[in-house]
Enzyme design. Sequence first.
Site, PDB file in Angstrom:
ATOM      1  N   GLU A  58       0.831  -1.199   0.000  1.00  0.00           N
ATOM      2  CA  GLU A  58       0.000   0.000   0.000  1.00  0.00           C
ATOM      3  C   GLU A  58       0.870   1.256   0.000  1.00  0.00           C
ATOM      4  OE1 GLU A  58      -3.828   1.658   2.467  1.00  0.00           O
ATOM      5  OE2 GLU A  58      -1.961   1.342   3.564  1.00  0.00           O
ATOM      6  N   TYR A  94      -5.018   9.326  -1.473  1.00  0.00           N
ATOM      7  CA  TYR A  94      -3.679   9.634  -0.959  1.00  0.00           C
ATOM      8  C   TYR A  94      -2.597   9.885  -2.006  1.00  0.00           C
ATOM      9  CZ  TYR A  94      -5.667   7.926   3.439  1.00  0.00           C
ATOM     10  OH  TYR A  94      -6.452   7.755   4.553  1.00  0.00           O
ATOM     11  N   CYS A 159      -7.728   9.609   6.230  1.00  0.00           N
ATOM     12  CA  CYS A 159      -7.697   9.495   7.694  1.00  0.00           C
ATOM     13  C   CYS A 159      -6.327   9.931   8.208  1.00  0.00           C
ATOM     14  CB  CYS A 159      -8.013   8.070   8.125  1.00  0.00           C
ATOM     15  SG  CYS A 159      -9.712   7.567   7.782  1.00  0.00           S
ATOM     16  N   ASP A 182      -9.242   3.993  13.336  1.00  0.00           N
ATOM     17  CA  ASP A 182      -9.732   2.661  13.681  1.00  0.00           C
ATOM     18  C   ASP A 182      -8.599   2.000  14.452  1.00  0.00           C
ATOM     19  OD1 ASP A 182     -10.239  -0.065  13.711  1.00  0.00           O
ATOM     20  OD2 ASP A 182     -10.864  -0.174  11.614  1.00  0.00           O
TER      21      ASP A 182
END
Length: 277
Positions: A58, A94, A159, A182
Amino acid sequence: MKVYLELLKEVLETGVEKGDRTGTGTRSVFGRQLRYDLADGFPLLTTKKLHIKSILHELLWFLQGDTNIQYLKDNGVSIWDEWATPEGELGPVYGAQWRRWPDGKGGHIDQLAELVKGLKNNPDSRRHIFHGWNVADLPDESKSPQQNAAAGKMALPPCHLLYQFYVAGGKLSAMLFIRSNDFFLGNPYNTASLAFLTHMLAQQCGYEPGEIVIAMGDTHLYSNHLEQAKLQLQREPLPLPQLRIKRKPDSLFDYQFDDFEIVDYQSHPSIAAPIAV
């Protein structure tokens, strides 16, 4: 990683019950901070096994400025699947903001290239920052992620949204602000991703890795993660692993997955938990 477990316990025991966008419900606290000295080891959670492939692929995907999930799928990573259009598009999330921030003149600014330049040439600057909170590209909350992505908006707003770096004593440290965290699923990934990025930037710019600091706004456990959090709190942390980067690529954008080796990662078994979509 005891600081993580201490905050996990605090959220579980003292968090306020709140509703949320997904309809799942959360137990939440506000305004918390965690910090890790990278000299103590690579901050991978040991009280449950993390999927390192997802975390690193990622990050490499972000660094390329990519916003289509095909690269992730090709590498066995599914963490973005629920938000993508059938064509795999996520809108300007992003990577797009990091590498192609609109300059208001028809062009774009590569925030990461500017960051590297600043860290090398002006280490004492207080402006070593990049972020992803581009108000013009935020999604319409009345539409689904897929509808927003198809309309050229972000499928989800960021986030982890603001990164700042600091050079002192030949060491590079980093601070990340996360508006909504989270804490069971997301925070361990965010921590490891920031640690990977800090090691990469330190190598590229000629510094040793220093500390990473995670600052969080809404810090929450989803209501369907409470039993998993309790299970994790029953486990004793194990020694942290070490990160070895096998080569120094030509630039921050030339790292590949096989350049990284996590040495001596010991962990308790993974704990399954549903993602709130």
